[in-house]
Design an enzyme around this catalytic site. Structure first.
Site, short mmCIF file in Angstrom:
data_model
loop_
_atom_site.label_atom_id
_atom_site.label_comp_id
_atom_site.label_asym_id
_atom_site.label_seq_id
_atom_site.Cartn_x
_atom_site.Cartn_y
_atom_site.Cartn_z
N GLY A 31 0.83 -1.21 0.00
CA GLY A 31 0.00 0.00 0.00
C GLY A 31 0.86 1.25 0.00
N LEU A 33 0.55 3.68 -2.01
CA LEU A 33 0.96 3.58 -3.42
C LEU A 33 1.44 4.93 -3.97
CD1 LEU A 33 -1.98 1.37 -4.77
CD2 LEU A 33 0.24 0.65 -3.86
N GLU A 35 3.55 6.58 -7.84
CA GLU A 35 3.67 6.41 -9.30
C GLU A 35 4.49 5.16 -9.66
OE1 GLU A 35 2.65 7.10 -13.01
OE2 GLU A 35 1.83 8.23 -11.33
N GLY A 36 5.45 4.79 -8.81
CA GLY A 36 6.24 3.57 -9.07
C GLY A 36 5.34 2.35 -9.12
N HIS A 37 4.45 2.21 -8.11
CA HIS A 37 3.52 1.07 -8.12
C HIS A 37 2.60 1.13 -9.35
CE1 HIS A 37 4.15 1.59 -3.63
NE2 HIS A 37 4.46 0.32 -3.80
N GLN A 61 8.57 -9.02 7.58
CA GLN A 61 9.75 -8.40 6.98
C GLN A 61 10.21 -7.16 7.76
OE1 GLN A 61 7.46 -7.85 3.20
NE2 GLN A 61 8.59 -5.96 2.99
N GLN A 148 12.65 -2.04 -9.94
CA GLN A 148 14.13 -2.16 -9.86
C GLN A 148 14.70 -1.46 -8.63
OE1 GLN A 148 16.47 -0.71 -13.33
NE2 GLN A 148 17.94 -0.03 -11.77
N SER A 185 9.38 6.30 -3.33
CA SER A 185 9.30 5.30 -2.27
C SER A 185 8.19 5.70 -1.32
CB SER A 185 10.63 5.26 -1.51
OG SER A 185 10.46 4.62 -0.27
N ARG A 187 8.36 5.45 1.69
CA ARG A 187 9.01 6.03 2.87
C ARG A 187 9.44 7.49 2.66
NH1 ARG A 187 10.81 0.34 3.67
NH2 ARG A 187 10.02 -0.27 5.71
O1 PAF Z 1 8.23 -4.29 -2.10
C1 PAF Z 1 7.29 -4.40 -1.29
O2 PAF Z 1 6.40 -3.53 -1.20
C2 PAF Z 1 7.22 -5.61 -0.38
O3 PAF Z 1 8.49 -6.02 0.02
C3 PAF Z 1 6.43 -6.79 -0.99
C4 PAF Z 1 7.09 -7.32 -2.24
C5 PAF Z 1 5.01 -6.33 -1.32
C6 PAF Z 1 6.34 -7.93 0.02
O4 PAF Z 1 5.72 -7.54 1.21
#
Ligand code: PAF
Length: 278
Positions: A31, A33, A35-37, A61, A148, A185, A187
């Protein structure tokens, strides 16, 4: 827009689409989100009959001291963006659907997971590989799209999909950057205006190194020293030149490489990279 919340519902939908002969493209996300997504979603919409995007902030993670709790959760905006990009299904399971009581199975991808981000985030790729394997098992995609910017993540997922005979084409899409060069990103939204300005040294140092590579520089040590010099104003985590397939450090640029950087900039840990083939 169809929203599915359990692995069972997701898999049933995908099995039905497969029975109808449809191809499924998949964009896994956490989530928040940007422009990269959207670039991944647009590629998937173009290359597949149907596109599924997942939105799941994956606890496995994140280490206990990381930003899991404060990771931005913006479901309504994300949903509107998915709709606009032409996504048919959002798969948004809850943590208990993914990791029920007694959950004990994890996927470890050796070698490509080692080094780079693993040095400061040793838990990270086990969590990523595990959740992506689970998402793949529910979504049953023909193709899956990754950016990438997370070059090591792409290498890990690709290795996992190949090694475990998943039969999924894992596709890497170029980094999408802000007009001033900063890699997009989720973040970046943590950055204050001053941090945002300082963060530019990551992409600027990488672009300068890319110019050196194009001019013929082949020594990893020389490239790394130049990038480190350019990133003096931020807290460097790593600057490395690695083989683009194995993610192992190289001394000379004789084949395809990734020049990858990570740094703490104020509250945000940022990563960026360039790829180069001599
Ligand atoms: O790149 C991400 O946003 C996450 O690492 C992913 C691939 C959705 C896995 O949780």
């Amino acid at each position: 827009m169809i929203i599915l919340e359990t692995p069972k519902a997701m898999r049933a939908w995908s099995l039905e689409q497969k029975r109808l002969g449809k191809t499924i493209g998949f964009v896994p996300t956490m989530g928040a989100l940007h422009e990269g997504h959207l670039s991944l979603m647009r590629a998937s919409v173009k290359e597949n009959d149907l596109t599924v995007a997942s939105i799941f902030v994956n606890p496995t993670q994140f280490a206990p001291n990381e930003d899991f709790n404060k990771y931005p959760r913006t479901f309504e905006t994300d949903k509107a963006m998915c709709e606009e990009a032409g996504v048919q299904v959002i798969y948004a399971p809850g943590p208990r659907d993914m990791y029920p009581e007694g959950y004990s199975t994890y996927v470890t991808v050796e070698k490509v997971s080692e080094g780079l981000c693993s040095k400061t985030r040793p838990h990270f790729f086990r969590g990523v590989a595990t959740v992506v394997a689970k998402l793949f098992n529910a979504v049953l995609p023909d193709r899956a799209y990754f950016g990438q910017k997370d070059a090591q993540q792409y290498a890990v997922i690709r290795r996992m999909a190949d090694d475990l005979d998943m039969g999924i084409e894992v596709i890497e899409m170029p980094i999408i950057r802000e007009p001033d060069g900063l890699a997009m990103s989720s973040r970046n939204r943590y950055l204050s205006p001053e941090d945002r300005q300082r963060a530019l040294c990551l992409s600027q140092s990488l672009f300068a190194a890319e110019a050196m590579l194009k001019a013929g520089e082949r020594s990893a040590a020389v490239l790394i020293a130049a990038v480190r010099e350019g990133m003096k104003t931020v807290e460097i985590d790593y600057v490395e030149v690695v083989d683009a397939g194995t993610m192992q450090p190289v001394e000379r640029v004789d084949g395809p490489i990734v020049l990858a950087v990570a740094a703490q900039v104020g509250p945000a840990r940022l990563i960026d990279n360039i790829k180069f083939k001599p």
